[in-house]
Design an enzyme around this catalytic site. Sequence first.
Site, short mmCIF file in Angstrom:
data_model
loop_
_atom_site.label_atom_id
_atom_site.label_comp_id
_atom_site.label_asym_id
_atom_site.label_seq_id
_atom_site.Cartn_x
_atom_site.Cartn_y
_atom_site.Cartn_z
N LYS A 39 0.84 -1.20 0.00
CA LYS A 39 0.00 0.00 0.00
C LYS A 39 0.88 1.26 0.00
CE LYS A 39 -4.07 -0.51 2.49
NZ LYS A 39 -4.75 -0.43 3.81
N ARG A 159 -17.96 10.47 4.21
CA ARG A 159 -18.67 9.39 3.53
C ARG A 159 -17.83 8.91 2.36
NH1 ARG A 159 -23.18 13.15 1.50
NH2 ARG A 159 -21.30 14.43 1.48
N PHE A 257 -31.32 10.32 4.08
CA PHE A 257 -31.25 9.02 4.78
C PHE A 257 -32.64 8.47 5.08
CE2 PHE A 257 -26.97 7.48 5.60
CZ PHE A 257 -26.29 8.44 4.87
N GLY A 265 -25.28 -0.95 4.42
CA GLY A 265 -24.16 -1.87 4.56
C GLY A 265 -22.90 -1.05 4.71
N CYS A 268 -19.01 0.69 8.08
CA CYS A 268 -19.24 1.58 9.22
C CYS A 268 -20.58 1.35 9.92
CB CYS A 268 -19.13 3.02 8.77
SG CYS A 268 -17.54 3.38 8.00
N LYS A 271 -21.38 -2.28 11.61
CA LYS A 271 -20.54 -2.70 12.75
C LYS A 271 -20.57 -1.65 13.86
CE LYS A 271 -16.48 -0.22 11.93
NZ LYS A 271 -15.83 0.72 12.83
C1 UGA Z 1 -21.17 6.49 6.94
C2 UGA Z 1 -21.63 7.88 7.44
O1 UGA Z 1 -22.61 8.42 6.55
C3 UGA Z 1 -20.44 8.83 7.52
O2 UGA Z 1 -20.85 10.08 8.04
C4 UGA Z 1 -19.38 8.20 8.43
O3 UGA Z 1 -18.23 9.01 8.52
C5 UGA Z 1 -18.98 6.85 7.87
O4 UGA Z 1 -20.15 5.99 7.79
C6 UGA Z 1 -17.96 6.25 8.80
O5 UGA Z 1 -18.30 5.92 9.94
O6 UGA Z 1 -16.79 6.19 8.43
P1 UGA Z 1 -20.57 5.49 4.54
O7 UGA Z 1 -20.42 4.17 5.23
O8 UGA Z 1 -19.53 5.93 3.57
O9 UGA Z 1 -20.68 6.66 5.62
O10 UGA Z 1 -21.94 5.41 3.73
P2 UGA Z 1 -23.36 6.15 3.77
O11 UGA Z 1 -23.43 7.13 2.68
O12 UGA Z 1 -23.68 6.60 5.13
O13 UGA Z 1 -24.31 4.91 3.38
C7 UGA Z 1 -24.44 3.81 4.26
C8 UGA Z 1 -25.42 2.80 3.73
O14 UGA Z 1 -26.74 3.28 3.90
C9 UGA Z 1 -25.29 2.45 2.25
O15 UGA Z 1 -25.36 1.05 2.12
C10 UGA Z 1 -26.48 3.14 1.61
O16 UGA Z 1 -26.91 2.46 0.48
C11 UGA Z 1 -27.49 3.08 2.73
N1 UGA Z 1 -28.54 4.12 2.68
C12 UGA Z 1 -28.22 5.43 2.81
C13 UGA Z 1 -29.87 3.76 2.53
O17 UGA Z 1 -30.19 2.56 2.43
N2 UGA Z 1 -30.84 4.73 2.52
C14 UGA Z 1 -30.53 6.02 2.65
O18 UGA Z 1 -31.45 6.86 2.65
C15 UGA Z 1 -29.19 6.39 2.80
#
Ligand code: UGA
Length: 441
Positions: A39, A159, A257, A265, A268, A271
């Site tokens: 990496k 994100r 959201f 999934g 983040c 878990k």
């Molecule tokens: C998430 C948080 O949004 C971030 O703020 C945080 O920093 C990050 O985890 C982390 O802890 O590192 P991320 O895992 O990149 O970010 O993804 P999200 O955009 O939050 O989406 C998460 C999941 O929710 C995805 O599978 C998405 O498809 C799903 N989702 C999102 C829905 O099913 N419906 C929604 O309305 C929004």
Amino acid sequence: MNALPRLTVIGTGYLGATHAICMAVMGYEVIGVDVDPDKVARLNSGEVPFFEPGLPELLAKALETGRLSFTTSFAEAGEFGDVHFICVGTPQMAGSEAADMTYVDAAVTALAAHLHRRALVVGKSTVPVGTAARLAELLRTAAPAGDRIELAWNPEFLREGYAVDDTMKPDRLVFGVTSAWSEERLRAVFAPVLAQGVPVKVTDLQTAELVKVAANSFLATKISYINAMAEVCEATGADVHDLAEALAYDERIGGKFLRPGLGFGGGCLPKDIRAFAHRAEELGVGQAVGFLREIDGINGRRRARTVDLVVELCGGDVAGKKIAALGAAFKPNSDDIRDAPALDVASTLAGMGADVYVFDPAAMANARKAHPELNYGTGALDVARDADVVVLLTEWTEFRKIAPEAMAEVVRAQRIFDGRHVLDPAVWRAAGWEYKALGRP
Ligand code: UGA
């Protein structure tokens, strides 16, 4: 004297690599540290080891300035840095819901041995509340500089898919500190971000740790809330898509959201809510966040329900049927397949005897490695050839744009399951398709 503190970033995954690159672009001298020599070599040669829009261009820019380099040497990092960021992962522990703290502990221990002068160590990883206090003590005892090493907590809210924007201009910064000096150092590190008017909340260590898990728990709860409504819609013939849109007009609720579908999934949300519930139980307040287990349960049921509906579309049995699975990543604009609902559904259907053909614009290599039992194609229309049913599992823009007529020409039967509510049912039905989605009649 150069007023800018020199930075190190320990752990160069999604979080660390993005942080290191963005800080270098913002004018800081940065060393990124990782235990994986491959990496490190890739990053030094200008290659981002994962898919993140905009990041490869920024890496090139940062390397060109000469302010950024990557190493496997903690000695080099300890010697160089005034402020050290801990950005290693905290995955779910095997056989438990708790977070696995092995990498955080190893990183802090390895760094501590090389801290010979006053420095600030800043935790960014998502950790169980109480970790920061434990690490502060570890640093005090293990670092040659002893009491002159301070620890702060600065949770990260980026994100995947929007990592650069979220790092350069976050909604807010949280500084968990135990002294005015730590706060002053963090303000110096984030000066270019603060100058844009980004609000900062200064707290104690444990509040800063909690902000992160509380935020992710809230987001997961919002998603599962609307998906719970989808279950009720399914029992009544109501339409959760319209329901969500009507709720979103209320500013107190808001539409973000609140998109129903296959659920959340990634590395983040799933878990983090489990680790939070686990930690709360250890602290004797498990009841307070017991609802998070229900949030997790609702989320899992969406995957099971998707499988059931696909089986139904196939006439009650998927054995020997060809299924086109559009999407593998846990969300669009990412190649991350950790706890990806799409691959969960695809592999369950394959386990039931279906011939599942997967296509994803970015996550093919990762999906192949994790699920060699699935078949992989070269595009949406390619995997849809002779398919008995098409299943849209990750809402990539290119899937949203598929013309129902073009897809109709290649499939065996015009049946589509829209796991993310991104296709217009009226348009697809008008083109002769049987259209099904979660929570919609
Ligand atoms: C998430 C948080 O949004 C971030 O703020 C945080 O920093 C990050 O985890 C982390 O802890 O590192 P991320 O895992 O990149 O970010 O993804 P999200 O955009 O939050 O989406 C998460 C999941 O929710 C995805 O599978 C998405 O498809 C799903 N989702 C999102 C829905 O099913 N419906 C929604 O309305 C929004």
